[in-house]
Write an enzyme that holds these catalytic residues in place. Sequence first.
Site, mmCIF file in Angstrom:
data_model
loop_
_atom_site.group_PDB
_atom_site.id
_atom_site.type_symbol
_atom_site.label_atom_id
_atom_site.label_comp_id
_atom_site.label_asym_id
_atom_site.label_seq_id
_atom_site.Cartn_x
_atom_site.Cartn_y
_atom_site.Cartn_z
ATOM 1 N N ALA A 257 0.865 -1.178 0.000
ATOM 2 C CA ALA A 257 0.000 0.000 0.000
ATOM 3 C C ALA A 257 0.902 1.228 0.000
ATOM 4 O O ALA A 257 2.058 1.162 0.448
ATOM 5 C CB ALA A 257 -0.880 -0.018 1.250
ATOM 6 N N GLY B 160 0.618 -5.073 0.905
ATOM 7 C CA GLY B 160 -0.570 -5.133 0.053
ATOM 8 C C GLY B 160 -0.304 -5.813 -1.282
ATOM 9 O O GLY B 160 -1.238 -6.326 -1.908
ATOM 10 N N GLU C 26 -0.600 -9.392 -0.518
ATOM 11 C CA GLU C 26 -2.035 -9.626 -0.281
ATOM 12 C C GLU C 26 -2.808 -9.652 -1.600
ATOM 13 O O GLU C 26 -3.735 -10.447 -1.772
ATOM 14 C CB GLU C 26 -2.575 -8.543 0.664
ATOM 15 C CG GLU C 26 -2.002 -8.707 2.073
ATOM 16 C CD GLU C 26 -2.288 -7.525 2.983
ATOM 17 O OE1 GLU C 26 -1.899 -6.390 2.632
ATOM 18 O OE2 GLU C 26 -2.909 -7.715 4.046
ATOM 19 N N GLU D 56 4.639 -5.176 7.271
ATOM 20 C CA GLU D 56 3.843 -4.192 8.007
ATOM 21 C C GLU D 56 4.366 -3.939 9.421
ATOM 22 O O GLU D 56 4.354 -2.806 9.902
ATOM 23 C CB GLU D 56 2.365 -4.642 8.073
ATOM 24 C CG GLU D 56 1.607 -4.433 6.781
ATOM 25 C CD GLU D 56 1.729 -5.585 5.796
ATOM 26 O OE1 GLU D 56 2.610 -6.457 5.965
ATOM 27 O OE2 GLU D 56 0.932 -5.615 4.852
HETATM 28 C C1 HXC Z 1 4.979 4.437 -1.363
HETATM 29 C C2 HXC Z 1 6.887 3.480 -2.186
HETATM 30 C C3 HXC Z 1 6.537 2.234 -1.623
HETATM 31 C C4 HXC Z 1 5.304 2.149 -0.911
HETATM 32 C C5 HXC Z 1 8.422 2.018 -2.627
HETATM 33 N N1 HXC Z 1 8.057 3.298 -2.792
HETATM 34 N N2 HXC Z 1 7.517 1.349 -1.909
HETATM 35 N N3 HXC Z 1 6.111 4.556 -2.053
HETATM 36 N N4 HXC Z 1 4.578 3.259 -0.805
HETATM 37 N N5 HXC Z 1 4.863 1.001 -0.375
HETATM 38 C C6 HXC Z 1 8.789 4.352 -3.491
HETATM 39 C C7 HXC Z 1 9.967 4.850 -2.682
HETATM 40 O O1 HXC Z 1 9.551 5.787 -1.724
HETATM 41 C C8 HXC Z 1 10.806 5.462 -3.772
HETATM 42 O O2 HXC Z 1 10.281 6.730 -4.112
HETATM 43 C C9 HXC Z 1 10.579 4.551 -4.959
HETATM 44 O O3 HXC Z 1 9.364 3.844 -4.683
HETATM 45 C C10 HXC Z 1 11.676 3.524 -5.122
HETATM 46 O O4 HXC Z 1 11.841 2.844 -3.879
HETATM 47 P P1 HXC Z 1 13.260 2.686 -3.133
HETATM 48 O O5 HXC Z 1 12.960 2.456 -1.713
HETATM 49 O O6 HXC Z 1 14.156 3.848 -3.467
HETATM 50 O O7 HXC Z 1 13.826 1.400 -3.857
HETATM 51 P P2 HXC Z 1 14.787 0.289 -3.242
HETATM 52 O O8 HXC Z 1 15.870 0.921 -2.415
HETATM 53 O O9 HXC Z 1 15.182 -0.575 -4.374
HETATM 54 O O10 HXC Z 1 13.880 -0.556 -2.235
HETATM 55 C C11 HXC Z 1 12.763 -1.295 -2.712
HETATM 56 C C12 HXC Z 1 11.865 -1.724 -1.513
HETATM 57 C C13 HXC Z 1 11.528 -0.478 -0.673
HETATM 58 C C14 HXC Z 1 12.612 -2.760 -0.679
HETATM 59 C C15 HXC Z 1 10.625 -2.380 -2.121
HETATM 60 O O11 HXC Z 1 10.991 0.526 -1.543
HETATM 61 C C16 HXC Z 1 10.509 -0.748 0.390
HETATM 62 O O12 HXC Z 1 10.831 -1.293 1.435
HETATM 63 N N6 HXC Z 1 9.272 -0.292 0.154
HETATM 64 C C17 HXC Z 1 8.208 -0.389 1.139
HETATM 65 C C18 HXC Z 1 7.706 -1.812 1.237
HETATM 66 C C19 HXC Z 1 6.643 -1.940 2.304
HETATM 67 O O13 HXC Z 1 6.916 -1.694 3.489
HETATM 68 N N7 HXC Z 1 5.460 -2.318 1.906
HETATM 69 C C20 HXC Z 1 4.309 -2.499 2.800
HETATM 70 C C21 HXC Z 1 3.528 -1.225 2.879
HETATM 71 S S1 HXC Z 1 2.270 -1.356 4.092
HETATM 72 P P3 HXC Z 1 11.232 8.041 -4.271
HETATM 73 O O14 HXC Z 1 10.240 9.132 -4.497
HETATM 74 O O15 HXC Z 1 12.017 8.148 -3.022
HETATM 75 O O16 HXC Z 1 12.060 7.705 -5.468
HETATM 76 C C22 HXC Z 1 1.046 -2.241 3.407
HETATM 77 C C23 HXC Z 1 -0.140 -2.443 4.301
HETATM 78 C C24 HXC Z 1 -1.396 -2.817 3.576
HETATM 79 O O17 HXC Z 1 1.116 -2.678 2.300
HETATM 80 C C25 HXC Z 1 -2.577 -2.702 4.498
HETATM 81 C C26 HXC Z 1 -3.006 -1.307 4.792
HETATM 82 C C27 HXC Z 1 -4.388 -1.199 5.438
#
Ligand code: HXC
Length: 260
Positions: free
Chosen positions: A66, A111, A114, A134
């Site tokens: 998400a 997400g 999911e 998460e």
């Molecule tokens: C918003 C995101 C994002 C996310 C990546 N980006 N994941 N933006 N939401 N979930 C964006 C980064 O901010 C970045 O933007 C660009 O994508 C590239 O990501 P990087 O982090 O620079 O890439 P990298 O170093 O290769 O790392 C990849 C990654 C990392 C390991 C996937 O991005 C990451 O950990 N992302 C978050 C993963 C996560 O925690 N997902 C779960 C979310 S919670 P900029 O602008 O800086 O270039 C969820 C809950 C659902 O899903 C239920 C809710 C009710």
Amino acid sequence: MSYENLLIEKENGTAVVTINRPKALNALNEATVRELDKMIDEIEADQDVAVLIITGSGQKSFVAGADIVEMKDKNAMEGRDWGILAQGVFNKLENMKKPVIAAVNGYALGGGNELQMACDIRIAADNAKFGQPEVTLGITPGFGGTQRLPRLVSKGMAKKLLFTGAMIDAAEAYRIGLVDELVPADHLMAAAKKMAVKIQSVAPLAVQLCKSAVNRGINMDLQSGIQYEDEVWGLCFSTNDQKEGMQAFVEKRKAEFSGK
Ligand code: HXC
């Protein structure tokens, strides 16, 4: 219909839907989840589409979760509403009449994992990565992850992934049953399309009823599920496809299914 964050290609009875927010690694914001909802209605109603494939744009990410930027300042009620919205869309996806294949081309996190778990069959590229991170953000999964994950892998394995937030690679995801097929990254779409063609070659109503029997039965006790199977199995004998399938067998020819 036009979409801002989805690309839709339809060819030979298969629709390929690509989640297309590459700058955010295809993270799901509210607009994208609402578009997925619209897309499901469109594909379900389209007589020319028999199978849906969902993938992410680029080589790096299926869906990285998400959208954290959009979500970070939500209050409790807004967070709950966001979860309810996406849960509803994922439930609708899971219960589509048409089969849905996830072609997981990279990160499937939070997400994203999911979403792929709400699809019928999961094919992963060998460079894909999976996880429910998460807890590293101070939240639980909210799009069905705590429920679908232990229904796909063991309860302990689900807890290991949920409690640690650790990422696993595609080989490990395949080993534990989180994905159903593992292919080289450059064969991913070919493998997904091949599976779609294979599914299209058999009786569509029988596939639809198999899906219903599995999806509904898995949430029933065994005897209730078996009774439900009796009903769907019986229903097959009201279809032209059952007559055609068995007649073709007897005549030693290929069946021509009409989906009726
Ligand atoms: C918003 C995101 C994002 C996310 C990546 N980006 N994941 N933006 N939401 N979930 C964006 C980064 O901010 C970045 O933007 C660009 O994508 C590239 O990501 P990087 O982090 O620079 O890439 P990298 O170093 O290769 O790392 C990849 C990654 C990392 C390991 C996937 O991005 C990451 O950990 N992302 C978050 C993963 C996560 O925690 N997902 C779960 C979310 S919670 P900029 O602008 O800086 O270039 C969820 C809950 C659902 O899903 C239920 C809710 C009710």
